[in-house]
Design a protein around this motif. Structure first.
Motif, PDB file in Angstrom:
ATOM      1  N   ARG A  67      16.473  29.784  46.197  1.00  0.00           N
ATOM      2  CA  ARG A  67      16.874  30.694  45.126  1.00  0.00           C
ATOM      3  C   ARG A  67      18.396  30.605  45.019  1.00  0.00           C
ATOM      4  O   ARG A  67      19.120  31.135  45.853  1.00  0.00           O
ATOM      5  N   GLN A  68      18.875  29.927  43.985  1.00  0.00           N
ATOM      6  CA  GLN A  68      20.304  29.613  43.910  1.00  0.00           C
ATOM      7  C   GLN A  68      21.126  30.717  43.244  1.00  0.00           C
ATOM      8  O   GLN A  68      22.214  31.057  43.722  1.00  0.00           O
ATOM      9  N   ILE A  69      20.620  31.243  42.134  1.00  0.00           N
ATOM     10  CA  ILE A  69      21.417  32.151  41.300  1.00  0.00           C
ATOM     11  C   ILE A  69      20.551  33.329  40.884  1.00  0.00           C
ATOM     12  O   ILE A  69      19.403  33.148  40.459  1.00  0.00           O
ATOM     13  N   VAL A  70      21.091  34.533  41.008  1.00  0.00           N
ATOM     14  CA  VAL A  70      20.415  35.703  40.457  1.00  0.00           C
ATOM     15  C   VAL A  70      21.386  36.413  39.520  1.00  0.00           C
ATOM     16  O   VAL A  70      22.555  36.632  39.853  1.00  0.00           O
ATOM     17  N   LEU A  71      20.906  36.717  38.321  1.00  0.00           N
ATOM     18  CA  LEU A  71      21.703  37.478  37.354  1.00  0.00           C
ATOM     19  C   LEU A  71      21.294  38.938  37.450  1.00  0.00           C
ATOM     20  O   LEU A  71      20.102  39.266  37.425  1.00  0.00           O
ATOM     21  N   ILE A  72      22.295  39.814  37.560  1.00  0.00           N
ATOM     22  CA  ILE A  72      22.059  41.235  37.796  1.00  0.00           C
ATOM     23  C   ILE A  72      22.600  42.023  36.602  1.00  0.00           C
ATOM     24  O   ILE A  72      23.816  42.220  36.472  1.00  0.00           O
ATOM     25  N   PRO A  73      21.718  42.442  35.693  1.00  0.00           N
ATOM     26  CA  PRO A  73      22.179  43.272  34.566  1.00  0.00           C
ATOM     27  C   PRO A  73      22.565  44.667  35.063  1.00  0.00           C
ATOM     28  O   PRO A  73      21.872  45.254  35.898  1.00  0.00           O
ATOM     29  N   ILE A  74      23.650  45.194  34.538  1.00  0.00           N
ATOM     30  CA  ILE A  74      24.078  46.534  34.933  1.00  0.00           C
ATOM     31  C   ILE A  74      23.134  47.580  34.354  1.00  0.00           C
ATOM     32  O   ILE A  74      22.811  48.581  35.009  1.00  0.00           O
ATOM     33  N   ALA A  75      22.661  47.355  33.145  1.00  0.00           N
ATOM     34  CA  ALA A  75      21.733  48.288  32.489  1.00  0.00           C
ATOM     35  C   ALA A  75      20.668  47.476  31.756  1.00  0.00           C
ATOM     36  O   ALA A  75      20.819  46.267  31.544  1.00  0.00           O
ATOM     37  N   TYR A  79      20.790  39.381  27.540  1.00  0.00           N
ATOM     38  CA  TYR A  79      21.918  38.469  27.796  1.00  0.00           C
ATOM     39  C   TYR A  79      21.702  37.713  29.111  1.00  0.00           C
ATOM     40  O   TYR A  79      21.901  36.492  29.183  1.00  0.00           O
ATOM     41  N   ALA A  80      21.263  38.442  30.140  1.00  0.00           N
ATOM     42  CA  ALA A  80      21.015  37.797  31.430  1.00  0.00           C
ATOM     43  C   ALA A  80      19.927  36.730  31.310  1.00  0.00           C
ATOM     44  O   ALA A  80      20.046  35.635  31.874  1.00  0.00           O
ATOM     45  N   GLU A  81      18.859  37.015  30.556  1.00  0.00           N
ATOM     46  CA  GLU A  81      17.782  36.039  30.382  1.00  0.00           C
ATOM     47  C   GLU A  81      18.282  34.799  29.642  1.00  0.00           C
ATOM     48  O   GLU A  81      17.884  33.670  29.952  1.00  0.00           O
ATOM     49  N   THR A  82      19.161  34.999  28.664  1.00  0.00           N
ATOM     50  CA  THR A  82      19.731  33.856  27.933  1.00  0.00           C
ATOM     51  C   THR A  82      20.514  32.938  28.877  1.00  0.00           C
ATOM     52  O   THR A  82      20.368  31.704  28.851  1.00  0.00           O
ATOM     53  N   LEU A  83      21.349  33.544  29.707  1.00  0.00           N
ATOM     54  CA  LEU A  83      22.134  32.744  30.655  1.00  0.00           C
ATOM     55  C   LEU A  83      21.235  32.046  31.666  1.00  0.00           C
ATOM     56  O   LEU A  83      21.459  30.882  32.020  1.00  0.00           O
ATOM     57  N   ALA A  84      20.195  32.751  32.152  1.00  0.00           N
ATOM     58  CA  ALA A  84      19.270  32.140  33.105  1.00  0.00           C
ATOM     59  C   ALA A  84      18.597  30.925  32.484  1.00  0.00           C
ATOM     60  O   ALA A  84      18.413  29.891  33.143  1.00  0.00           O
ATOM     61  N   GLY A  85      18.249  31.018  31.199  1.00  0.00           N
ATOM     62  CA  GLY A  85      17.636  29.878  30.521  1.00  0.00           C
ATOM     63  C   GLY A  85      18.578  28.692  30.453  1.00  0.00           C
ATOM     64  O   GLY A  85      18.149  27.528  30.610  1.00  0.00           O
ATOM     65  N   GLU A  86      19.870  28.945  30.224  1.00  0.00           N
ATOM     66  CA  GLU A  86      20.838  27.845  30.172  1.00  0.00           C
ATOM     67  C   GLU A  86      21.024  27.211  31.549  1.00  0.00           C
ATOM     68  O   GLU A  86      21.173  25.996  31.673  1.00  0.00           O
ATOM     69  N   PHE A  87      21.022  28.039  32.597  1.00  0.00           N
ATOM     70  CA  PHE A  87      21.082  27.481  33.953  1.00  0.00           C
ATOM     71  C   PHE A  87      19.881  26.566  34.203  1.00  0.00           C
ATOM     72  O   PHE A  87      20.023  25.457  34.713  1.00  0.00           O
ATOM     73  N   LYS A  88      18.700  27.031  33.842  1.00  0.00           N
ATOM     74  CA  LYS A  88      17.492  26.240  34.089  1.00  0.00           C
ATOM     75  C   LYS A  88      17.515  24.942  33.301  1.00  0.00           C
ATOM     76  O   LYS A  88      17.103  23.885  33.805  1.00  0.00           O
ATOM     77  N   SER A  89      17.996  24.994  32.058  1.00  0.00           N
ATOM     78  CA  SER A  89      18.093  23.772  31.255  1.00  0.00           C
ATOM     79  C   SER A  89      19.041  22.762  31.889  1.00  0.00           C
ATOM     80  O   SER A  89      18.887  21.552  31.707  1.00  0.00           O
ATOM     81  N   ALA A  90      20.011  23.279  32.649  1.00  0.00           N
ATOM     82  CA  ALA A  90      20.970  22.406  33.336  1.00  0.00           C
ATOM     83  C   ALA A  90      20.472  21.959  34.705  1.00  0.00           C
ATOM     84  O   ALA A  90      21.193  21.276  35.437  1.00  0.00           O
ATOM     85  N   GLY A  91      19.250  22.368  35.073  1.00  0.00           N
ATOM     86  CA  GLY A  91      18.675  21.925  36.341  1.00  0.00           C
ATOM     87  C   GLY A  91      18.961  22.828  37.515  1.00  0.00           C
ATOM     88  O   GLY A  91      18.689  22.452  38.662  1.00  0.00           O
ATOM     89  N   LEU A  92      19.484  24.022  37.255  1.00  0.00           N
ATOM     90  CA  LEU A  92      19.777  24.962  38.333  1.00  0.00           C
ATOM     91  C   LEU A  92      18.701  26.049  38.386  1.00  0.00           C
ATOM     92  O   LEU A  92      18.083  26.385  37.376  1.00  0.00           O
ATOM     93  N   ARG A  93      18.482  26.586  39.575  1.00  0.00           N
ATOM     94  CA  ARG A  93      17.454  27.607  39.780  1.00  0.00           C
ATOM     95  C   ARG A  93      18.072  28.992  39.603  1.00  0.00           C
ATOM     96  O   ARG A  93      18.893  29.421  40.421  1.00  0.00           O
ATOM     97  N   ALA A  94      17.661  29.671  38.539  1.00  0.00           N
ATOM     98  CA  ALA A  94      18.243  30.980  38.223  1.00  0.00           C
ATOM     99  C   ALA A  94      17.126  31.961  37.902  1.00  0.00           C
ATOM    100  O   ALA A  94      16.074  31.578  37.387  1.00  0.00           O
ATOM    101  N   GLU A  95      17.378  33.223  38.190  1.00  0.00           N
ATOM    102  CA  GLU A  95      16.405  34.281  37.923  1.00  0.00           C
ATOM    103  C   GLU A  95      17.167  35.545  37.551  1.00  0.00           C
ATOM    104  O   GLU A  95      18.372  35.677  37.827  1.00  0.00           O
ATOM    105  N   VAL A  96      16.446  36.474  36.933  1.00  0.00           N
ATOM    106  CA  VAL A  96      17.045  37.743  36.516  1.00  0.00           C
ATOM    107  C   VAL A  96      16.362  38.870  37.282  1.00  0.00           C
ATOM    108  O   VAL A  96      15.130  38.926  37.342  1.00  0.00           O
ATOM    109  N   ASP A  97      17.161  39.754  37.864  1.00  0.00           N
ATOM    110  CA  ASP A  97      16.605  40.959  38.488  1.00  0.00           C
ATOM    111  C   ASP A  97      16.597  42.055  37.426  1.00  0.00           C
ATOM    112  O   ASP A  97      17.596  42.745  37.208  1.00  0.00           O
ATOM    113  N   ASP A  98      15.452  42.164  36.732  1.00  0.00           N
ATOM    114  CA  ASP A  98      15.347  43.169  35.674  1.00  0.00           C
ATOM    115  C   ASP A  98      14.560  44.390  36.152  1.00  0.00           C
ATOM    116  O   ASP A  98      13.960  45.118  35.362  1.00  0.00           O
ATOM    117  N   SER A  99      14.587  44.596  37.492  1.00  0.00           N
ATOM    118  CA  SER A  99      13.889  45.750  38.054  1.00  0.00           C
ATOM    119  C   SER A  99      14.589  47.038  37.650  1.00  0.00           C
ATOM    120  O   SER A  99      15.693  47.032  37.083  1.00  0.00           O
TER     121      SER A  99
END
Length: 649
Positions: free
Chosen positions: A550-558, A564-584
């Motif tokens: 698990r390389q990258i986690v995006l943490i939305p403040i609210a 926005y976090a999901e958009t960035l995670a998608g760009e990371f994945k398109s670039a071959g990096l492992r990214a996820e969003v903590d939307d809990s």
């Protein structure tokens, strides 16, 4: 009688002189400082008569490594005496405590007891306190040789000592050692008195142990202790022990969801979970890239093979204790493969080969199966089914040296990539007295000489270990130290003239005649399972970016920042990096804490400001601690992380 000192000087001494007599003959100061001695390479105490003509070296506190086995053994006797006093203080008689064996071991000692009531872990500090009292009494250790009858009479109350005494041969001297009122059957050696013993010791644990290791015998209580010459060494040992527990790959493997071992599947057969599979695939991708650049060709072979294949190779005969039992299919017998090499040999033999075709380099991440006793299984580091990064090179004799050196270079590169740079090199040669080795003496001598010559050519320091060769050829093993100073045997390179003969494989030479290739067996990782287990502990689960499942986690403040976090995670994945969003629904600090516990190397916090400017706030785990950067342009960070992933840093 006379003895010889390390400088070659001879000392004339009275008959049956001891090491203490030798020390006195040299000088009163040495006699005062001496703790033990070495006679012809064997440790002896100052009370034991020296052999005629022995080479003798006196041990003082200036030789802590030499003294350690002696003071650890003596502390074992002090502990045994303390246990007796502990139970006497509770109203038991002097014969209530019975004792099994109590040897010195690495870093300490253990002693087996048959006790009137079990010792509890919380009793150990009290035993330590009594030990320190005994040390403060400065009780001399005395040595006495006795007959078998006297020894049996001394320990008439103790069936364990009685059994040991009765098993001694008639010509073997029986010695008793005593400090204060405590007497034990013992060969020694010991320090002169308890007051000379170090106080940097600790009782660690207790466990059950069958008397003499036989499950049909009574279970005794075994008490373990550790001891060092100084308090600093003890503190370092205890720190490393705690660090080892913190880094234990079995615990981290569960916490980080890397692997599991399910009893319904079978002991020693790990199941790789999604996170662990990513880690494993990154390792194999790395090595495949290196192999591709060096001209290796990939192959895939079955998990079982006809029993005649293993008879021809010799694995069936020579690895009988490690092989799983054959299975019968129709009218043929098959066996789970313990090695990949016979399959690769048959691939080589599948078509005619010319001298122009060589070297042929065949590589496979091949899963093999070997029987290990249940008590020896340990997470990923000792299993029954594992994958080797196996390769076999078929070379002409004139190519052997270059291919060996290229393989050596690859193995060193692999270890250096993972920070495993403290390496010692061990050449395993044949033991001529052992019948397990196949092939001619000429082939063995040639192969051993070639490994040593190549190793010396690149200036690697090495040791030679007779009897450590594979049954078909000598080898160069890579023994590495991890961050805790523990040694692991990882990569290996083997030179083999014998399996090509056993399988009768050839190539056509320039002269039009058949010639025999030489094989190189190599495995830089050794076993993927074992290598991953070691890496988990080496890194403490804090893997570098390229290896982290698990390389990258995006943490939305609210919640409004989730898109926005999901958009960035998608760009990371398109670039071959492992990214996820903590939307809990957790608060931001809890999300950060959860990412920390999961040891995700890059945490990116995004809020209104970051979304407005297409930025992120970076919190990164590094070996030096946490590194934080605010307001980092996303595109700049994406390029940075892509480059780090590409270059594996």
């Amino acid at each position: 009688m006379h003895v010889t000192l390390p400088d070659g000087k001879q000392l004339d001494l009275p008959e049956k002189a001891t090491a203490l007599d030798a020390a006195r003959a040299i000088g009163p100061r040495l006699a005062q400082d001496a703790l033990a001695a070495s006679a012809n390479g064997d440790l002896v105490d100052l009370m034991t008569p020296l052999p005629e003509g022995a080479s003798v070296s006196l041990i003082t506190k200036k030789n802590p490594a030499d003294a350690a086995p002696v003071f650890r053994h003596s502390l074992g006797h002090v502990m045994s005496q303390a246990v007796g006093e502990f139970y006497r203080a509770r109203g038991y008689g002097p014969e209530a405590v019975k004792r099994g064996v109590g040897p010195a071991i690495e870093n300490g000692w253990y002693q087996d007891f048959d006790l009137p009531e079990p010792l509890r872990e919380e009793d150990l500090p009290e035993i330590e306190r009594i030990m320190r009292e005994i040390i403060a009494r400065e009780l001399p250790f005395s040595r006495r040789e006795v007959s078998k009858e006297e020894a049996l009479a001394q320990f008439a109350h103790d069936p364990y000592k009685g059994e040991l005494i009765r098993d001694l041969s008639g010509d073997e001297p029986i010695t008793l050692y005593q400090q204060g009122d405590y007497v034990d059957l013992c060969r020694g050696p010991h320090f002169p008195n308890t007051g000379r013993l170090p106080t940097a010791f600790k009782l660690m644990s207790t466990s059950g142990a069958y008397w003499r290791g036989n499950e049909k015998n009574p279970i005794l209580q075994r008490v373990y202790g550790v001891a060092f010459a100084t308090g600093k060494e003890l503190d370092e040992y205890l720190h490393n022990l705690e660090e080892a527990r913190r880094r234990d790959h079995r615990r981290l493997g569960k916490e980080l969801e890397l692997f599991t071992i399910d009893p319904l599947v079978g002991k020693g057969l790990p199941l790789w979970l999604p996170n662990g599979t990513i880690l494993r695939e990154e390792l194999t991708r790395f090595l495949r890239e290196q192999q591709f650049q060096r001209g290796y060709q990939g192959v895939v072979t079955p998990n079982i093979g006809n029993l005649d294949l293993w008879r021809t190779s010799g694995h069936y005969q020579n690895y009988s204790d490690s092989n799983f039992s054959p299975i019968t299919v129709d009218d043929e017998q098959y066996m789970l493969k313990p090695m990949n090499c016979p399959f690769h040999i048959r691939i080589y033999a599948s078509k005619p080969r010319s001298y122009r075709d060589l070297p042929v380099r065949l590589a496979e991440f091949g899963t093999v199966y070997r029987y290990e006793q249940s008590g020896e299984l340990n997470g990923l580091t000792r299993v029954r089914g594992f994958t080797q990064d196996d390769a076999h090179l078929f070379t002409r004799p004139d190519q052997l040296k270059k291919e060996f050196l290229d393989t050596l270079d690859l193995t060193v590169l692999v270890l250096r990539t993972f920070g495993l740079t403290d390496v010692r090199f061990r050449v395993g040669t044949r033991d001529p007295g052992d019948s397990k080795y196949v092939g001619s003496e000429e082939n063995w001598n040639t192969a051993e000489a070639q490994i040593i010559e190549a190793t010396e050519e690149v200036g690697l320091p090495y040791t030679v270990e007779p009897g450590d060769a594979a049954f078909y050829g000598p080898k160069l093993d890579f023994v590495v130290k991890d961050v805790l100073g523990r040694e692991w045997q990882l990569g290996t390179i083997q030179v083999d003239y014998n399996l090509p003969e056993r399988f009768d494989i050839t190539y056509t030479g320039e002269d039009g005649q058949d010639h025999r290739p030489v094989m190189i067996h190599r495995a830089p990782f050794g076993s993927l399972e074992r290598f991953v287990g070691i890496l988990i502990e080496h890194y403490g689960g804090d893997f570098p970016l390229w290896l982290a499942p698990r390389q990258i986690v995006l943490i939305p403040i609210a919640d409004r920042h989730n898109a926005y976090a999901e958009t960035l995670a998608g760009e990371f994945k398109s670039a071959g990096l492992r990214a996820e969003v903590d939307d809990s629904t957790n608060r931001m600090n809890a999300k950060v804490r959860n990412a920390e516990l999961a040891k995700i190397p890059v945490m990116l916090v995004v809020g209104d400001r970051e979304e407005e400017r297409r930025e992120v706030s970076v919190r990164e785990r590094t070996p030096e601690g946490h590194k934080e950067r605010k307001g980092v342009p996303f595109d700049e960070l994406l390029a940075e992380l892509q480059e780090r992933y590409r270059t594996r840093i």
